[in-house]
Design an enzyme around this catalytic site. Sequence first.
Site, PDB file in Angstrom:
ATOM      1  N   HIS A 193      23.086  10.096  43.278  1.00 56.54           N
ATOM      2  CA  HIS A 193      21.628  10.083  43.452  1.00 56.54           C
ATOM      3  C   HIS A 193      21.334   9.545  44.854  1.00 56.54           C
ATOM      4  O   HIS A 193      21.726  10.154  45.840  1.00 56.54           O
ATOM      5  CB  HIS A 193      21.034   9.236  42.319  1.00 56.54           C
ATOM      6  CG  HIS A 193      19.538   9.296  42.177  1.00 56.54           C
ATOM      7  ND1 HIS A 193      18.754  10.209  42.815  1.00 56.54           N
ATOM      8  CD2 HIS A 193      18.682   8.521  41.447  1.00 56.54           C
ATOM      9  CE1 HIS A 193      17.485  10.007  42.500  1.00 56.54           C
ATOM     10  NE2 HIS A 193      17.413   8.978  41.668  1.00 56.54           N
ATOM     11  N   HIS A 247      21.966  20.389  44.232  1.00 52.55           N
ATOM     12  CA  HIS A 247      20.868  19.629  43.641  1.00 52.55           C
ATOM     13  C   HIS A 247      20.619  20.164  42.250  1.00 52.55           C
ATOM     14  O   HIS A 247      20.735  21.376  42.032  1.00 52.55           O
ATOM     15  CB  HIS A 247      19.603  19.780  44.507  1.00 52.55           C
ATOM     16  CG  HIS A 247      18.588  18.730  44.245  1.00 52.55           C
ATOM     17  ND1 HIS A 247      17.704  18.813  43.201  1.00 52.55           N
ATOM     18  CD2 HIS A 247      18.336  17.552  44.870  1.00 52.55           C
ATOM     19  CE1 HIS A 247      16.941  17.732  43.207  1.00 52.55           C
ATOM     20  NE2 HIS A 247      17.313  16.948  44.205  1.00 52.55           N
ATOM     21  N   ASP A 255      19.761  14.333  51.554  1.00 50.49           N
ATOM     22  CA  ASP A 255      20.685  13.316  52.062  1.00 50.49           C
ATOM     23  C   ASP A 255      21.611  13.829  53.151  1.00 50.49           C
ATOM     24  O   ASP A 255      22.321  13.040  53.770  1.00 50.49           O
ATOM     25  CB  ASP A 255      21.532  12.763  50.911  1.00 50.49           C
ATOM     26  CG  ASP A 255      20.684  11.963  49.953  1.00 50.49           C
ATOM     27  OD1 ASP A 255      19.870  11.168  50.433  1.00 50.49           O
ATOM     28  OD2 ASP A 255      20.830  12.136  48.733  1.00 50.49           O
TER      29      ASP A 255
END
Length: 427
Positions: free
Chosen positions: A267, A306, A362
């Site tokens: 996460h 994702h 990210d």
Amino acid sequence: MSDTLSIKDNRTGKEYEVPISDGTIPASALRKIKVDAEDFGLMAYDPGLKNTASCRSKITLIDGDKGILRYRGYPIEQLAEQSTFVEVAYLLLHGELPNKPQLDKWTHEITVHTYVHQFLIKGMEGFKWDAHAMGKMTSMLATLSTFYNDSKKVRDPEVRREHIIKIIAKMPTLAAWCFRHALGRPYIYPDNSLSYVGNFLNMLFRMSEPKYEPNPVLERALDVLFILHADHEQNCSATAARNVGSAETDPYCSLAAANAALYGPLHGGANEAVLRMLREIGDVKNVGSFIEDCKSGGRRLMGFGHRVYKNYDPRARIIKGLAHEVFQVTGKNPLLDIALELEKIALDDEYFVSRKLYPNVDFYSGLIYQSMGFPVEFFPVLFAIPRACGWLAQWQEMLEDPEQKIARPRQVYVGADLRDYKPLDAR
Ligand code: ACO
């Protein structure tokens, strides 16, 4: 055409009609489907809640196939371009953009609550020098709950509002102190003449200068990153905030749980994992063999894939553009070339294309954070500060929703059948 689903139970031959609304069926309707009166009734089995809507929400819309992200209806691209994090925080929590007096009041309230109790320094001093910043943040959030006993009155909207403001205001202070603790530097107190992000940079980086002047490009870049990270609907950490909050736990402890969820490398810990991965690859010439490792299942390409986006994460696109602006101030991050090569090869490779694995938020954010002088352990904290606002919006919506109950999923028991206890000497 009726908005119902007809189900035939082939075990009994019986037929059932279940209502459909908003593309969902109520899971509780399945309970009527029984083999006999003794039967508990049918349940939906959904590990990871991959296809289960657990709430109705008006906060954030994601269309993962199209790569769309909107807060309260506003496209993330417009907010990143034209808004500020403090304004976005208001939008997420109130549902509408503020007018000028509303924004002034909101900004003032957040600004005057940036200070934290001195006793928190004692708590901070209890950590080992190399304690991970997210462990410290989680503990500090839970510790704050012990300073505000009235925050337990979660059904009182006025009390909720007061603590929502306190949390948004104090997150940067706690985060900056976690940062300075690791460096053994004295803690810097808030400078309320600066912006939300400017003050955060002040508490992080100020040394002996009497007044800290944030670099405007870096200040704006961090503000945009905060906007992009402010909410992402029912992800692992928001679900933790809602689930823990559904027990009427105070917001500080509910957010400590959310922060713990964010800590994980699958996460919010992924940006940290991306940087470690890029360092390990070390050189553009090693990218090909690293990709092959990922394809053979040996490891994951961190920052790719994702649960919801099956297209380019719109936040990743904005961050990639932002990186170039930041590098004009800080100098180019040498790991950028490795990241660009990884992205190029992966976006062209059948393994990643067929699984719809694209860069997520990210993938590039870590490169910016590193260039701005943050150590990798601190990256998830930079995610947690703005996301606290999303957690609070989700937590508040959960409490105001009359359909919500304490979270309590079911299980399919697959353990041992009834058996008698054996004394130790008989085992
Ligand atoms: N690298 C290589 N293969 C991958 C990756 C990856 N990053 N992500 C998924 N896959 C593969 C899986 O091995 C699987 O392949 P298979 O069908 O041959 O078994 C397939 O793609 C589907 O993967 P799942 O794990 O089932 O997808 P899920 O939706 O459960 O996972 C997740 C999503 C956790 C984000 C995953 O893509 C991942 O681990 N990515 C790397 C970590 C990361 O970047 N996390 C940040 C997410 S964004 C955020 O939380 C802020």
